[in-house]
Design a protein around this motif. Structure first.
Motif, PDB file in Angstrom:
ATOM      1  N   CYS A  13       7.141  13.164  -6.032  1.00  0.00           N
ATOM      2  CA  CYS A  13       6.341  14.392  -5.961  1.00  0.00           C
ATOM      3  C   CYS A  13       5.230  14.350  -4.933  1.00  0.00           C
ATOM      4  CB  CYS A  13       5.751  14.711  -7.340  1.00  0.00           C
ATOM      5  SG  CYS A  13       4.515  13.503  -7.896  1.00  0.00           S
ATOM      6  N   GLY A  14       4.966  13.180  -4.348  1.00  0.00           N
ATOM      7  CA  GLY A  14       3.934  13.096  -3.332  1.00  0.00           C
ATOM      8  C   GLY A  14       2.557  12.745  -3.837  1.00  0.00           C
ATOM      9  N   THR A  15       2.402  12.461  -5.121  1.00  0.00           N
ATOM     10  CA  THR A  15       1.099  12.043  -5.639  1.00  0.00           C
ATOM     11  C   THR A  15       0.636  10.802  -4.878  1.00  0.00           C
ATOM     12  OG1 THR A  15       1.570  12.899  -7.844  1.00  0.00           O
ATOM     13  CG2 THR A  15      -0.135  11.206  -7.681  1.00  0.00           C
ATOM     14  N   PRO A  16      -0.581  10.795  -4.380  1.00  0.00           N
ATOM     15  CA  PRO A  16      -1.026   9.679  -3.535  1.00  0.00           C
ATOM     16  C   PRO A  16      -1.214   8.375  -4.290  1.00  0.00           C
ATOM     17  CG  PRO A  16      -2.825  11.210  -3.903  1.00  0.00           C
ATOM     18  CD  PRO A  16      -1.604  11.851  -4.476  1.00  0.00           C
ATOM     19  N   ARG A  17      -1.084   7.291  -3.555  1.00  0.00           N
ATOM     20  CA  ARG A  17      -1.403   5.933  -3.987  1.00  0.00           C
ATOM     21  C   ARG A  17      -0.574   5.441  -5.172  1.00  0.00           C
ATOM     22  NH1 ARG A  17      -3.403   3.446  -0.090  1.00  0.00           N
ATOM     23  NH2 ARG A  17      -4.374   1.930  -1.489  1.00  0.00           N
ATOM     24  N   THR A  18       0.669   5.828  -5.247  1.00  0.00           N
ATOM     25  CA  THR A  18       1.562   5.310  -6.282  1.00  0.00           C
ATOM     26  C   THR A  18       2.994   5.349  -5.762  1.00  0.00           C
ATOM     27  OG1 THR A  18       2.324   5.543  -8.568  1.00  0.00           O
ATOM     28  CG2 THR A  18       1.829   7.580  -7.377  1.00  0.00           C
ATOM     29  N   LEU A  20       0.841  -1.200   0.000  1.00  0.00           N
ATOM     30  CA  LEU A  20       0.000   0.000   0.000  1.00  0.00           C
ATOM     31  C   LEU A  20       0.878   1.253   0.000  1.00  0.00           C
ATOM     32  CD1 LEU A  20      -2.564  -1.127   2.729  1.00  0.00           C
ATOM     33  CD2 LEU A  20      -2.940  -1.086   0.252  1.00  0.00           C
ATOM     34  N   PRO A  21       1.467   1.588  -1.166  1.00  0.00           N
ATOM     35  CA  PRO A  21       2.312   2.781  -1.202  1.00  0.00           C
ATOM     36  C   PRO A  21       1.524   4.017  -0.824  1.00  0.00           C
ATOM     37  CG  PRO A  21       1.773   2.031  -3.425  1.00  0.00           C
ATOM     38  CD  PRO A  21       1.321   0.959  -2.499  1.00  0.00           C
ATOM     39  N   ALA A  22       2.094   4.812   0.061  1.00  0.00           N
ATOM     40  CA  ALA A  22       1.368   5.987   0.552  1.00  0.00           C
ATOM     41  C   ALA A  22       1.361   7.113  -0.467  1.00  0.00           C
ATOM     42  CB  ALA A  22       1.995   6.468   1.860  1.00  0.00           C
ATOM     43  N   GLU A  23       2.502   7.351  -1.110  1.00  0.00           N
ATOM     44  CA  GLU A  23       2.590   8.457  -2.064  1.00  0.00           C
ATOM     45  C   GLU A  23       3.802   8.275  -2.960  1.00  0.00           C
ATOM     46  OE1 GLU A  23       5.082  11.567   0.747  1.00  0.00           O
ATOM     47  OE2 GLU A  23       2.910  11.777   0.596  1.00  0.00           O
TER      48      GLU A  23
END
Length: 330
Positions: free
Chosen positions: A20-25, A13-16
């Motif tokens: 760059c901080g884009t969520p869920r990737t 479950l990658p947080a970001e």
């Protein structure tokens, strides 16, 4: 110290995005392109430390690339190892390809010099071989599909300080190297990781030091582990790190490898001497007595470097200081 459950959570479950901080990737498409979208290039720190091998880097150390490397190294975003390893593998491929091209050019230049000795024996040998003269083989894998020749390709990680590995809970460079070796094997390269370097004395944190201070700090600090020289013998050695700034650490790593293999017996020095002897034996009838030709070939332009035991050592990194790209003199 990270727990195993934290590692598992990051992978599943990658947080970001690490860049760059884009969520869920783990790493978004834009950041992945910044990391691996360009062709890796040779980089040269300024000033360039003595003994630094040729270094190729996948990307400049800035913005998203810097963030991803720091996330993996300092924050334990282990899922980034795959993308960082793929970038490192790309730098290895380009470095080996350019190395092969350079050695081929040097060999061709030396062959032309040998061919210019147009005595009767030379002309006769040229007729016997159809005019084709070949030099020592390079035993390399150049990064192209199916272009595997010779011995194994060893990725040798620059070692982290033991206290840093304990504090982080993992060895980031070794982890990236393992991912890079997996990527290279998929392309047909006989790659594996050889963690044969270690620190033999304490080294201060390099982050706040200038280039001269870093050279003094790391000078003589690395060594090859017991039995490591035998493992390196006859292999293509690629020193790998996540980042190069001044080049001091890679230069010290190269020194340690050269020292171990040149003094350990049966290493690259033996391989290089054997190749030279074979080359001289094949062409002895062209250039006359072995003693005369051995001196001539040793003094010919390009042959000293071609026969040197250290030509097998190169380096590859994920990222390098942006100005080392700008000052690239290739």
């Amino acid at each position: 110290m990270r727990g195993w459950w934290q590692d598992l959570t990051d992978l599943v479950l990658p947080a970001e995005c690490g860049g760059c901080g884009t969520p869920r990737t783990v790493l978004c498409a834009e950041c992945r392109a910044a990391l691996s979208g360009a062709v890796p290039r040779r980089v040269r720190p300024v000033p360039e430390p003595p003994g630094l091998p040729a270094v190729h880097a996948a990307a400049p150390y800035a913005d998203e690339v810097r963030a991803a490397l720091l996330a993996h190294k300092e924050r334990g975003a282990l899922a980034l190892a795959g993308a960082l390893g793929a970038a490192l593998a790309g730098a290895v491929r380009v470095g080996l390809r350019e190395s092969r091209t350079t050695r081929t050019a040097r060999t061709a230049r030396t062959v032309r010099i040998v061919a210019s000795w147009t005595d009767d024996a030379t002309r006769e040998a040229g007729r016997d071989t159809g005019g084709v003269m070949t030099g020592p083989g390079d035993g390399s894998w150049d990064g192209s599909a199916g272009a595997r020749v010779g011995g194994p390709l060893l990725l040798v990680p620059v070692p982290s300080a033991p206290w840093a590995v304990r504090a982080r809970g993992h060895d980031p460079v070794r982890r990236i190297a393992l991912a890079a070796a997996t990527e290279l094997r998929r392309a047909g390269a006989p790659a594996r990781v050889a963690p044969v370097l270690r620190q033999r004395r304490a080294v201060a944190d390099q982050s706040g030091l200038n280039s001269r201070q870093r050279l003094a700090n790391i000078d003589g600090a690395l060594e090859v582990t017991a039995g490591g020289a035998r493992l390196l013998a006859g292999s293509r050695v690629i020193l790998v790190d996540d980042l190069v700034t001044t080049g001091a650490t890679l230069a010290e790593a190269a020194r340690a490898v050269r020292e171990a293999t040149e003094s350990g017996g049966g290493g690259k020095e033996t391989t290089a001497v054997y190749r030279r002897a074979a080359w001289e034996g094949r062409e002895e009838r062209i250039a006359g007595p072995r003693e005369e030709r051995a001196k001539w070939t040793r003094d010919a332009p390009g042959m000293a470097e071609e026969n040197a035991p250290t030509w097998l050592i190169r380096a590859a990194v994920v990222a390098a200081a942006p100005d080392s790209f700008e000052m690239n003199r290739n």
